[in-house]
Design a protein around this motif. Structure first.
Motif, PDB file in Angstrom:
ATOM      1  N   SER A  82       0.831  -1.221   0.000  1.00 48.33           N
ATOM      2  CA  SER A  82       0.000   0.000   0.000  1.00 48.33           C
ATOM      3  C   SER A  82       0.855   1.257   0.000  1.00 48.33           C
ATOM      4  CB  SER A  82      -0.911   0.036   1.230  1.00 48.33           C
ATOM      5  OG  SER A  82      -1.890  -0.946   1.129  1.00 48.33           O
ATOM      6  N   ALA A  83       2.018   1.195   0.635  1.00 44.06           N
ATOM      7  CA  ALA A  83       2.918   2.347   0.689  1.00 44.06           C
ATOM      8  C   ALA A  83       3.717   2.508  -0.603  1.00 44.06           C
ATOM      9  CB  ALA A  83       3.870   2.207   1.873  1.00 44.06           C
ATOM     10  N   GLY A  84       3.564   1.566  -1.531  1.00 42.12           N
ATOM     11  CA  GLY A  84       4.255   1.670  -2.809  1.00 42.12           C
ATOM     12  C   GLY A  84       5.694   1.218  -2.772  1.00 42.12           C
ATOM     13  N   LEU A  85       6.037   0.315  -1.840  1.00 45.64           N
ATOM     14  CA  LEU A  85       7.416  -0.142  -1.713  1.00 45.64           C
ATOM     15  C   LEU A  85       7.623  -1.569  -2.211  1.00 45.64           C
ATOM     16  CD1 LEU A  85       8.155   1.264   1.856  1.00 45.64           C
ATOM     17  CD2 LEU A  85       8.678   2.301  -0.358  1.00 45.64           C
ATOM     18  N   VAL A  86       6.544  -2.344  -2.270  1.00 46.84           N
ATOM     19  CA  VAL A  86       6.630  -3.769  -2.599  1.00 46.84           C
ATOM     20  C   VAL A  86       5.653  -4.085  -3.725  1.00 46.84           C
ATOM     21  CG1 VAL A  86       6.105  -6.088  -1.681  1.00 46.84           C
ATOM     22  CG2 VAL A  86       7.363  -4.469  -0.288  1.00 46.84           C
ATOM     23  N   ASP A  87       6.082  -4.949  -4.628  1.00 53.19           N
ATOM     24  CA  ASP A  87       5.219  -5.478  -5.684  1.00 53.19           C
ATOM     25  C   ASP A  87       5.044  -6.972  -5.436  1.00 53.19           C
ATOM     26  OD1 ASP A  87       5.093  -2.999  -7.000  1.00 53.19           O
ATOM     27  OD2 ASP A  87       6.921  -3.451  -8.136  1.00 53.19           O
ATOM     28  N   SER A  88       3.953  -7.525  -5.939  1.00 52.56           N
ATOM     29  CA  SER A  88       3.710  -8.954  -5.772  1.00 52.56           C
ATOM     30  C   SER A  88       3.242  -9.553  -7.093  1.00 52.56           C
ATOM     31  CB  SER A  88       2.658  -9.195  -4.688  1.00 52.56           C
ATOM     32  OG  SER A  88       1.410  -8.649  -5.079  1.00 52.56           O
ATOM     33  N   ARG A  89       3.422 -10.866  -7.189  1.00 51.68           N
ATOM     34  CA  ARG A  89       2.918 -11.598  -8.347  1.00 51.68           C
ATOM     35  C   ARG A  89       2.565 -12.999  -7.890  1.00 51.68           C
ATOM     36  NH1 ARG A  89       6.196 -15.417 -10.541  1.00 51.68           N
ATOM     37  NH2 ARG A  89       8.334 -15.435  -9.750  1.00 51.68           N
ATOM     38  N   ARG A  90       1.558 -13.567  -8.527  1.00 50.03           N
ATOM     39  CA  ARG A  90       1.141 -14.925  -8.211  1.00 50.03           C
ATOM     40  C   ARG A  90       1.950 -15.888  -9.059  1.00 50.03           C
ATOM     41  NH1 ARG A  90      -2.195 -17.537  -5.259  1.00 50.03           N
ATOM     42  NH2 ARG A  90      -3.268 -15.718  -4.461  1.00 50.03           N
ATOM     43  N   ASP A  91       2.432 -16.951  -8.420  1.00 50.35           N
ATOM     44  CA  ASP A  91       3.165 -18.016  -9.100  1.00 50.35           C
ATOM     45  C   ASP A  91       2.503 -19.329  -8.675  1.00 50.35           C
ATOM     46  OD1 ASP A  91       4.986 -19.604 -10.423  1.00 50.35           O
ATOM     47  OD2 ASP A  91       6.640 -19.222  -9.050  1.00 50.35           O
ATOM     48  N   GLY A  92       1.479 -19.743  -9.412  1.00 53.16           N
ATOM     49  CA  GLY A  92       0.698 -20.910  -9.009  1.00 53.16           C
ATOM     50  C   GLY A  92      -0.044 -20.598  -7.724  1.00 53.16           C
ATOM     51  N   LYS A  93       0.238 -21.374  -6.681  1.00 49.16           N
ATOM     52  CA  LYS A  93      -0.416 -21.148  -5.388  1.00 49.16           C
ATOM     53  C   LYS A  93       0.376 -20.210  -4.483  1.00 49.16           C
ATOM     54  CE  LYS A  93      -2.947 -25.448  -5.347  1.00 49.16           C
ATOM     55  NZ  LYS A  93      -3.421 -26.554  -4.522  1.00 49.16           N
ATOM     56  N   LEU A  94       1.545 -19.794  -4.942  1.00 52.70           N
ATOM     57  CA  LEU A  94       2.385 -18.901  -4.150  1.00 52.70           C
ATOM     58  C   LEU A  94       2.191 -17.458  -4.581  1.00 52.70           C
ATOM     59  CD1 LEU A  94       5.762 -20.861  -4.287  1.00 52.70           C
ATOM     60  CD2 LEU A  94       4.116 -20.845  -2.418  1.00 52.70           C
ATOM     61  N   VAL A  95       2.381 -16.553  -3.654  1.00 50.56           N
ATOM     62  CA  VAL A  95       2.450 -15.130  -3.972  1.00 50.56           C
ATOM     63  C   VAL A  95       3.870 -14.704  -3.659  1.00 50.56           C
ATOM     64  CG1 VAL A  95       1.562 -12.818  -3.502  1.00 50.56           C
ATOM     65  CG2 VAL A  95       0.011 -14.779  -3.426  1.00 50.56           C
ATOM     66  N   MET A  96       4.535 -14.200  -4.669  1.00 54.19           N
ATOM     67  CA  MET A  96       5.930 -13.795  -4.545  1.00 54.19           C
ATOM     68  C   MET A  96       5.991 -12.275  -4.381  1.00 54.19           C
ATOM     69  SD  MET A  96       7.268 -16.759  -4.755  1.00 54.19           S
ATOM     70  CE  MET A  96       9.017 -16.395  -4.861  1.00 54.19           C
ATOM     71  N   TYR A  97       6.861 -11.833  -3.483  1.00 52.39           N
ATOM     72  CA  TYR A  97       7.011 -10.408  -3.197  1.00 52.39           C
ATOM     73  C   TYR A  97       8.426  -9.970  -3.496  1.00 52.39           C
ATOM     74  CZ  TYR A  97       2.565 -10.661  -0.804  1.00 52.39           C
ATOM     75  OH  TYR A  97       1.239 -10.831  -0.525  1.00 52.39           O
ATOM     76  N   ARG A  98       8.543  -8.718  -3.925  1.00 55.12           N
ATOM     77  CA  ARG A  98       9.856  -8.113  -4.143  1.00 55.12           C
ATOM     78  C   ARG A  98       9.741  -6.617  -3.901  1.00 55.12           C
ATOM     79  NH1 ARG A  98      12.375  -8.522  -9.798  1.00 55.12           N
ATOM     80  NH2 ARG A  98      12.889 -10.426  -8.770  1.00 55.12           N
ATOM     81  N   LEU A  99      10.853  -6.025  -3.469  1.00 57.20           N
ATOM     82  CA  LEU A  99      10.900  -4.571  -3.347  1.00 57.20           C
ATOM     83  C   LEU A  99      10.940  -3.991  -4.754  1.00 57.20           C
ATOM     84  CD1 LEU A  99      13.532  -3.622  -0.598  1.00 57.20           C
ATOM     85  CD2 LEU A  99      11.071  -3.445  -0.463  1.00 57.20           C
TER      86      LEU A  99
END
Length: 120
Positions: A82-99
């Protein structure tokens, strides 16, 4: 002097006005303050730091790394996103996060890494 205020009103108008005019817009200040506030929590800071050095991680890995419950880590990741520091993406059943770039720049500045680039 007993307090932190001047006892005499003496404004260097030209200098003060040039500095005031150079300040970012109120909306930009609000966004930037929210981003800084997001890193102000020790758990979120640890999560962000783990993402800073670990590139892309899932909630399970992050929970293990920072020693917190997955639900708590998910909550903090939502706040970082929400603060605009992290992005996420779905990889199958996982949600992957990155700065994202802003997250890397802000965290780098917080830990004393030379900052290259510009915060949005």
């Amino acid at each position: 002097m007993s307090d932190d205020r001047c006892e005499l009103l003496c404004i260097d108008f030209d200098h003060a006005e040039s500095l005031r005019a150079a300040l970012p817009a109120a909306e930009q200040v609000t966004v930037r303050a929210e981003r800084l506030r997001a890193l102000g929590d020790p758990t979120r800071f640890r999560i962000a730091h783990a993402l800073h050095v670990g590139d892309e991680l899932c909630v399970c890995d992050l929970a293990w790394i920072v020693g917190a419950a997955q639900g708590l880590v998910s909550h903090h990741l939502r706040q970082l996103r929400s603060a605009g520091l992290v992005d996420s993406r779905r990889d199958g059943k996982l949600v992957m996060y990155r700065l994202n770039q802003t997250g890397h720049l802000l965290l780098g500045a917080a830990v004393g890494v030379p900052v290259t680039g510009e915060l949005a």
